[in-house]
Design a protein around this motif. Structure first.
Motif, PDB file in Angstrom:
ATOM      1  N   ALA A 115      49.058  74.534  71.715  1.00 41.72           N
ATOM      2  CA  ALA A 115      49.909  74.149  70.579  1.00 41.72           C
ATOM      3  C   ALA A 115      50.843  75.291  70.205  1.00 41.72           C
ATOM      4  O   ALA A 115      52.028  75.059  69.915  1.00 41.72           O
ATOM      5  CB  ALA A 115      49.043  73.737  69.392  1.00 41.72           C
TER       6      ALA A 115
ATOM      7  N   GLU B  26      49.119  66.211  68.951  1.00 48.64           N
ATOM      8  CA  GLU B  26      48.101  67.126  68.424  1.00 48.64           C
ATOM      9  C   GLU B  26      47.003  67.389  69.455  1.00 48.64           C
ATOM     10  O   GLU B  26      46.561  68.521  69.621  1.00 48.64           O
ATOM     11  CB  GLU B  26      47.503  66.556  67.139  1.00 48.64           C
ATOM     12  N   LEU B  27      46.569  66.352  70.152  1.00 52.59           N
ATOM     13  CA  LEU B  27      45.496  66.505  71.138  1.00 52.59           C
ATOM     14  C   LEU B  27      45.928  67.312  72.354  1.00 52.59           C
ATOM     15  O   LEU B  27      45.161  68.103  72.896  1.00 52.59           O
ATOM     16  CB  LEU B  27      44.996  65.133  71.596  1.00 52.59           C
ATOM     17  N   THR B  28      47.142  67.067  72.816  1.00 51.03           N
ATOM     18  CA  THR B  28      47.607  67.719  74.041  1.00 51.03           C
ATOM     19  C   THR B  28      48.246  69.075  73.787  1.00 51.03           C
ATOM     20  O   THR B  28      48.334  69.898  74.700  1.00 51.03           O
ATOM     21  CB  THR B  28      48.643  66.840  74.774  1.00 51.03           C
ATOM     22  N   GLY B  29      48.705  69.288  72.561  1.00 49.53           N
ATOM     23  CA  GLY B  29      49.432  70.518  72.266  1.00 49.53           C
ATOM     24  C   GLY B  29      50.875  70.455  72.732  1.00 49.53           C
ATOM     25  O   GLY B  29      51.583  71.455  72.679  1.00 49.53           O
TER      26      GLY B  29
ATOM     27  N   GLN C 274      41.592  76.759  73.489  1.00 48.21           N
ATOM     28  CA  GLN C 274      42.670  76.524  74.445  1.00 48.21           C
ATOM     29  C   GLN C 274      43.647  75.488  73.915  1.00 48.21           C
ATOM     30  O   GLN C 274      44.851  75.592  74.127  1.00 48.21           O
ATOM     31  CB  GLN C 274      42.113  76.115  75.802  1.00 48.21           C
ATOM     32  N   ARG C 275      43.138  74.474  73.192  1.00 48.69           N
ATOM     33  CA  ARG C 275      44.025  73.481  72.590  1.00 48.69           C
ATOM     34  C   ARG C 275      44.965  74.164  71.601  1.00 48.69           C
ATOM     35  O   ARG C 275      46.165  73.918  71.594  1.00 48.69           O
ATOM     36  CB  ARG C 275      43.213  72.393  71.885  1.00 48.69           C
ATOM     37  N   LYS C 276      44.421  75.076  70.795  1.00 50.98           N
ATOM     38  CA  LYS C 276      45.249  75.810  69.830  1.00 50.98           C
ATOM     39  C   LYS C 276      46.266  76.701  70.543  1.00 50.98           C
ATOM     40  O   LYS C 276      47.414  76.817  70.106  1.00 50.98           O
ATOM     41  CB  LYS C 276      44.371  76.639  68.900  1.00 50.98           C
TER      42      LYS C 276
ATOM     43  N   THR D 295      46.114  62.684  79.755  1.00 49.28           N
ATOM     44  CA  THR D 295      46.445  61.919  78.544  1.00 49.28           C
ATOM     45  C   THR D 295      45.751  60.563  78.578  1.00 49.28           C
ATOM     46  O   THR D 295      45.247  60.088  77.554  1.00 49.28           O
ATOM     47  CB  THR D 295      47.970  61.764  78.408  1.00 49.28           C
TER      48      THR D 295
ATOM     49  N   SER E 114      37.355  74.933  74.498  1.00 50.38           N
ATOM     50  CA  SER E 114      38.326  73.834  74.529  1.00 50.38           C
ATOM     51  C   SER E 114      39.185  73.852  73.275  1.00 50.38           C
ATOM     52  O   SER E 114      40.407  73.677  73.346  1.00 50.38           O
ATOM     53  CB  SER E 114      37.610  72.484  74.657  1.00 50.38           C
ATOM     54  N   GLU E 115      38.564  74.064  72.141  1.00 51.13           N
ATOM     55  CA  GLU E 115      39.327  74.117  70.885  1.00 51.13           C
ATOM     56  C   GLU E 115      40.266  75.311  70.873  1.00 51.13           C
ATOM     57  O   GLU E 115      41.420  75.205  70.468  1.00 51.13           O
ATOM     58  CB  GLU E 115      38.385  74.150  69.685  1.00 51.13           C
TER      59      GLU E 115
END
Length: 171
Positions: free
Chosen positions: A167, A79-82, A162-164, A62, A159-160
């Motif tokens: 979330a 939003e960034l960390t999920g 995995q972020r989703k 973070t 990365s996108e």
């Protein structure tokens, strides 16, 4: 062209496609294996760095978001960390108690609060990355710019995704 020549050409094409399919399957299997190995060593690396400063890996990552993007709201961090908003509040509290961040009033919206890095404290983490940065630069020497651009594109897409996925797990 005779029927046997056409069949032979068609057979070669099918055999070539099958070999390409097998190669892709093998490559995807290798990618999954290497990806898991990379994920594990990445988590261990960041956990070790975090531990040196009394942080969790989540706190350390973070701080990385704040370093790269500047001051953020708790909503931005969620939003960034999920992570769930309640988890982000606890995360910010812990990092503030350890002296790594400050809560400051938003410059244009007094109802909102920004989380800002304590630059002096975060400077203590920079030294832990110096050797690793040298290793990365050295390792990249064996790859062409085109290969590195492909890796960059792949990592950005993954990365996108995995972020989703993170979330979705927090929902």
């Amino acid at each position: 062209m005779s029927s046997s020549e056409t069949d032979g050409t068609r057979g070669s094409k099918v055999a070539g496609e099958a070999a390409a399919d097998e190669r892709r399957v093998r490559t995807l299997e290798q990618l999954m294996t290497v990806g898991r190995q990379h994920s594990a060593v990445t988590v261990m690396f960041h956990s070790a760095i975090a531990a040196k400063q009394g942080l969790s890996a989540t706190e350390e990552k973070t701080l990385d978001f704040l370093e790269r993007r500047g001051p953020l709201t708790a909503k931005d961090l969620a939003e960034l960390t999920g992570l769930a908003p309640a988890s982000v509040t606890g995360l910010i509290d812990r990092m503030e108690n350890k002296g790594f961040v400050y809560r400051v009033k938003h410059p244009t919206d007094k109802r909102r609060v920004l989380v800002e890095l304590n630059r002096e404290k975060i400077g203590e983490l920079a030294g832990f990355f110096d050797d690793w940065v040298r290793d990365v630069v050295e390792a990249c020497q064996e790859f062409s710019t085109d290969e590195l651009e492909t890796v960059v594109r792949f990592l950005a897409v993954m990365s996108e995704r995995q972020r989703k996925a993170a979330a979705r797990l927090s929902e």
